[in-house]
Motif scaffolding. Sequence first.
Motif, short mmCIF file in Angstrom:
data_model
loop_
_atom_site.label_atom_id
_atom_site.label_comp_id
_atom_site.label_asym_id
_atom_site.label_seq_id
_atom_site.Cartn_x
_atom_site.Cartn_y
_atom_site.Cartn_z
N SER A 275 0.83 -1.20 0.00
CA SER A 275 0.00 0.00 0.00
C SER A 275 0.86 1.25 0.00
CB SER A 275 -0.92 -0.01 1.22
OG SER A 275 -0.17 0.00 2.42
N SER A 279 1.88 -0.10 4.98
CA SER A 279 1.35 -0.87 6.11
C SER A 279 0.67 -2.16 5.69
CB SER A 279 0.38 -0.02 6.92
OG SER A 279 -0.76 0.31 6.14
N VAL A 280 0.27 -2.25 4.44
CA VAL A 280 -0.43 -3.44 3.95
C VAL A 280 0.38 -4.08 2.83
CG1 VAL A 280 -2.54 -4.35 2.92
CG2 VAL A 280 -2.67 -2.45 4.55
N ARG A 295 -3.18 -11.25 2.67
CA ARG A 295 -3.05 -9.83 3.05
C ARG A 295 -2.35 -9.80 4.41
NH1 ARG A 295 -5.81 -5.74 6.07
NH2 ARG A 295 -5.96 -3.72 4.97
N TRP A 296 -1.34 -8.96 4.54
CA TRP A 296 -0.57 -8.87 5.78
C TRP A 296 -0.63 -7.45 6.32
CZ3 TRP A 296 3.17 -5.66 7.50
CH2 TRP A 296 3.88 -6.03 8.65
N THR A 297 -0.83 -7.33 7.62
CA THR A 297 -0.59 -6.09 8.36
C THR A 297 0.10 -6.48 9.66
OG1 THR A 297 -2.66 -6.10 9.61
CG2 THR A 297 -2.69 -5.03 7.44
N GLN A 298 0.69 -5.53 10.32
CA GLN A 298 1.37 -5.81 11.58
C GLN A 298 0.36 -6.29 12.63
OE1 GLN A 298 3.91 -2.61 12.79
NE2 GLN A 298 5.26 -3.98 13.91
N TRP A 308 -9.57 -12.31 5.78
CA TRP A 308 -9.62 -10.87 6.01
C TRP A 308 -11.04 -10.34 5.86
CZ3 TRP A 308 -9.57 -7.29 1.49
CH2 TRP A 308 -9.59 -5.96 1.87
N GLY A 331 -4.99 0.24 1.12
CA GLY A 331 -4.92 -1.16 1.54
C GLY A 331 -6.25 -1.86 1.64
#
Length: 664
Positions: A275, A279-280, A295-298, A308, A331
């Motif tokens: 993104s 962040s994404v 899909r990854w985020t912290q 998701w 994102g």
Amino acid sequence: MSTSFCGNPGRRCGLLRSAATSLLIAVATGSTGASAADGYDLLGQWVIPIAVSSDGSVIVGSYFPYSVGRAFALKSGAITDLGLLPGGNFSGAAAVNADGTVVVGYADGGGGVYHAIRWTSAGMQDIGSLGGGFSNATGVSADGSVIVGYSVNADPHTHAFRWTGGGMVDLGTLGGDNSYARGVSADGSTVVGYSDIAGNAWEHAFRWTASGIVDLGTLGGSFSRAFAVNSDGSVVVGEAVTTAGTSHAFRWTSDGMVDLGVLSGANHSIARAVSADGSVVVGASSDFVGNKAFRWTQATGMISVEDWLRSNGVTVATDFALIANAVSADGNIIVGQTDSSSGFVARVTPTGPSGIIDISEYATSLATKPGVNIALNLAGTAMNGAHGEPMRNLLDVGMQSVSVTADGGYANGNGSGDGRFGVLDFAYGVGLEGGITARLTAGGLTTRQDIDTGGDFDLKGFYVAPELTIPVAGRLHATVGGYFSPSRVDVTRGYLNGGLPDFSRGESDVDTWAAKVRLDWLNAVEIGDWGFTPYGSINYARAKMDAYSEAGGAFPSLFDSVSDHATVARVGLDAVGEIQPGVRALAKLESAYRFEGRTVGTSGEIIGIAPFNFDGPEIKQLWLRGGLGTEFDTASGVVSVSLNVSTEGDDPSVWVKSGWRVTF
């Protein structure tokens, strides 16, 4: 910079129209480094979409009109060959800038050696090489002023380059012989890719800025590649080998490279896009059976695209997202490929609709939705059905008539949907000097057509139709008439969201105008109690449907206003025979031909996602109509009823016409 959803705020992925009315999300290269989307047939040729402009208006890639590929740009549904270098045979587009004005890629200059190319409205520009015979452009900045890629130098080795108007600059390597640039940030200041390290045994991901080229390292293993960079160049994503020897997606910042892991049960993963703020991250995670898009985020870690959606309240019945290739700036929109080799769009809107659609299935619901052609068909039915026998209501001077006529039955819609229809009207006729009969008809009409993908199309309106029948010579009569109908349509369009039915609804106004000219040779042949009247006519109708926006459902669309017309010639024979005093048999046999080969196309926008543009479906231009009925005199007037059938065309399939007429 991303040439699709990734990279800059406000991005959206474009949709590509195909002759088979299927769409695929174009897969970004540029900073994502993604591979091409599935090829498919467009205008009879194999097409591979590669990248799309930020505003979704221009899609670029390669098509294959010959045995080798040619670069193309697709705008507003029209495909343009971007041309060749002198003496060349092939070319390919790899990326496009934010507004679609600059396309980059490659073209050969003869002998199979190709060069990096920049296309603008001014034409094709060979941007040269680093001293060798080969170069290739893979990414472009938002404004089109910075191009990145790789080129053979004088050594000869392949090196990453960054090109501006001042020329091509060698970005060097990480100590090995070769390097490859795969993406560039929106402002052109940061370039990412991969390079051989010293000894040329392995490739490592790199990040280049004005300070020079930097090795981003690995996840403990020997190998890494960078495919995408965020808007300001601070976050880089790709794949790297771990200490366990498996390849995992990574996210790099100034704090170093972080292993994003794999989905449960998987062994490998690869990050394809990031993104705008970094962040994404999206990509694919795989095992020995196949891939799943992630899909990854912290906050969440790596989860499948479907999970998701589920975590945000979306019911998803079927998991089918195979690879995530691009992500929107914020994102919240992800596009990629499905396990059925189609494209998908998944989105979560915090205050609005969310879900996931298979683009091919969704596109079918857009392209086959009934439209303005139904209004044209109803005009033909009113003018040639309820009032298609002017010789049955000829009036002497001073005579008058009043009639009520109703048509109702089943309409096939000529590719626009199937359903029921009804027409009810009142007519007044008067005999004028010179054997002229004038008529004025006013009435209402309605039709409800089913949509194959779910939902329906409901039209209601009224119409007025003036008409004159004029003697020409002997038994030959000419009839001229007009028609105007304002109507209202309500459309409920169905499609699958996460494998479950979903519906979006809209309404619009439709205005229809029509005119006809008809010649009848009254009782040209008489056999016993039967009279046979041959006739020919031509009708012209035009209809306009206003633009409208859908509401409801997870993926509503906006449809542009549309106008269409129909020109239909008819040749037929009416027969009337007396069965007994006061009772007559009616028969009709007619052939009709529509001069237009297809209906008007459909265009608009999947709201918040991308524009679309489809050709209209082909129509049956020639059809036959037949009818049988009876007419009998009563104390209060003449009553008639007849059954009509037609082969597939603009006329209804089966309908009953009934009427009552009194003359005074």
